[in-house]
Design a protein around this motif. Structure first.
Motif, PDB file in Angstrom:
ATOM      1  N   UNK A   1       0.606  -1.471  -0.025  1.00 39.27           N
ATOM      2  CA  UNK A   1      -0.132  -0.316   0.076  1.00 39.27           C
ATOM      3  C   UNK A   1       0.593   1.359   0.089  1.00 39.27           C
ATOM      4  N   UNK A   2       1.744   1.644   0.750  1.00 37.23           N
ATOM      5  CA  UNK A   2       2.801   2.254   1.061  1.00 37.23           C
ATOM      6  C   UNK A   2       4.052   2.667  -0.451  1.00 37.23           C
ATOM      7  N   UNK A   3       4.071   1.551  -1.204  1.00 35.07           N
ATOM      8  CA  UNK A   3       4.870   1.492  -2.560  1.00 35.07           C
ATOM      9  C   UNK A   3       3.686   1.904  -3.688  1.00 35.07           C
ATOM     10  N   UNK A   4       2.423   2.154  -3.351  1.00 36.03           N
ATOM     11  CA  UNK A   4       1.033   2.536  -4.257  1.00 36.03           C
ATOM     12  C   UNK A   4       1.355   3.936  -3.908  1.00 36.03           C
ATOM     13  N   UNK A   5       1.037   4.210  -3.014  1.00 39.78           N
ATOM     14  CA  UNK A   5       1.318   5.729  -2.294  1.00 39.78           C
ATOM     15  C   UNK A   5       2.100   6.437  -2.872  1.00 39.78           C
ATOM     16  N   UNK A   6       3.300   6.156  -3.244  1.00 41.88           N
ATOM     17  CA  UNK A   6       4.755   6.768  -3.563  1.00 41.88           C
ATOM     18  C   UNK A   6       4.658   6.749  -4.976  1.00 41.88           C
ATOM     19  N   UNK A   7       4.056   5.714  -5.495  1.00 43.73           N
ATOM     20  CA  UNK A   7       4.225   6.043  -6.979  1.00 43.73           C
ATOM     21  C   UNK A   7       3.034   6.794  -7.559  1.00 43.73           C
ATOM     22  N   UNK A   8       1.820   6.955  -6.572  1.00 40.54           N
ATOM     23  CA  UNK A   8       0.758   7.994  -6.584  1.00 40.54           C
ATOM     24  C   UNK A   8       1.542   9.864  -6.767  1.00 40.54           C
TER      25      UNK A   8
END
Length: 153
Positions: A101-108
């Motif tokens: 989930x944090x990786x996806x937030x970083x991508x966003x």
């Protein structure tokens, strides 16, 4: 006892593992050959298209190992190496990339950085395939104010 086929398979595997593997060396981003996990992390964050959006990678600090990733539009974020994984620091917020989930937030968050300016991925030769010009503003330029009258003649 091993038969001849198994012995040949094991021998081929041993020889193949001893061969020197070619290193991928992108132009202008030489640091990626020294840090293969950084290369893998950038591929994860940019879906194997980082070369279209990353302008330079600067080594900022040796401990903790920190890199400044400068995007084609001038925005930047940091990748920090930790014991377990990489940490992305984007716009002051830290994202632990080991957690999905944090990786996806970083991508966003990186996507938001890229949207600050218009980035057109085309095949221009002079810019390496990326145009970083902001969109043209159709508003006319403001005229300087007229000098004030003091009332003296």
């Amino acid at each position: 006892m091993m038969n001849i086929k198994d012995r040949i398979k094991n021998l081929v595997k041993d020889v193949f593992n001893q061969l020197e593997k070619p290193q991928y060396k992108p132009a202008g981003l030489d640091v990626l050959t020294d840090y293969p996990s950084l290369y893998e992390t950038l591929n994860d964050l940019f879906d194997n298209q980082y070369f279209n959006f990353v302008k330079t990678i600067d080594w900022v600090s040796p401990i903790p190992t920190t890199f400044r990733i400068v995007l084609v539009n001038g925005a930047e974020f940091y990748l920090i190496y930790s014991k377990n994984s990489w940490i992305a620091q984007v716009a002051g917020k830290k994202y632990f990339l080991i957690k999905l989930p944090q990786k996806q937030r970083a991508v966003n968050a990186i996507s938001r950085l890229l949207r600050h300016y218009y980035v057109d991925v085309n095949n221009d030769e002079d810019s390496g395939g990326v145009s970083i010009e902001p969109p043209a503003d159709d508003t006319p330029a403001e005229e300087p104010p007229a000098p004030e009258e003091t009332g003296e003649e």
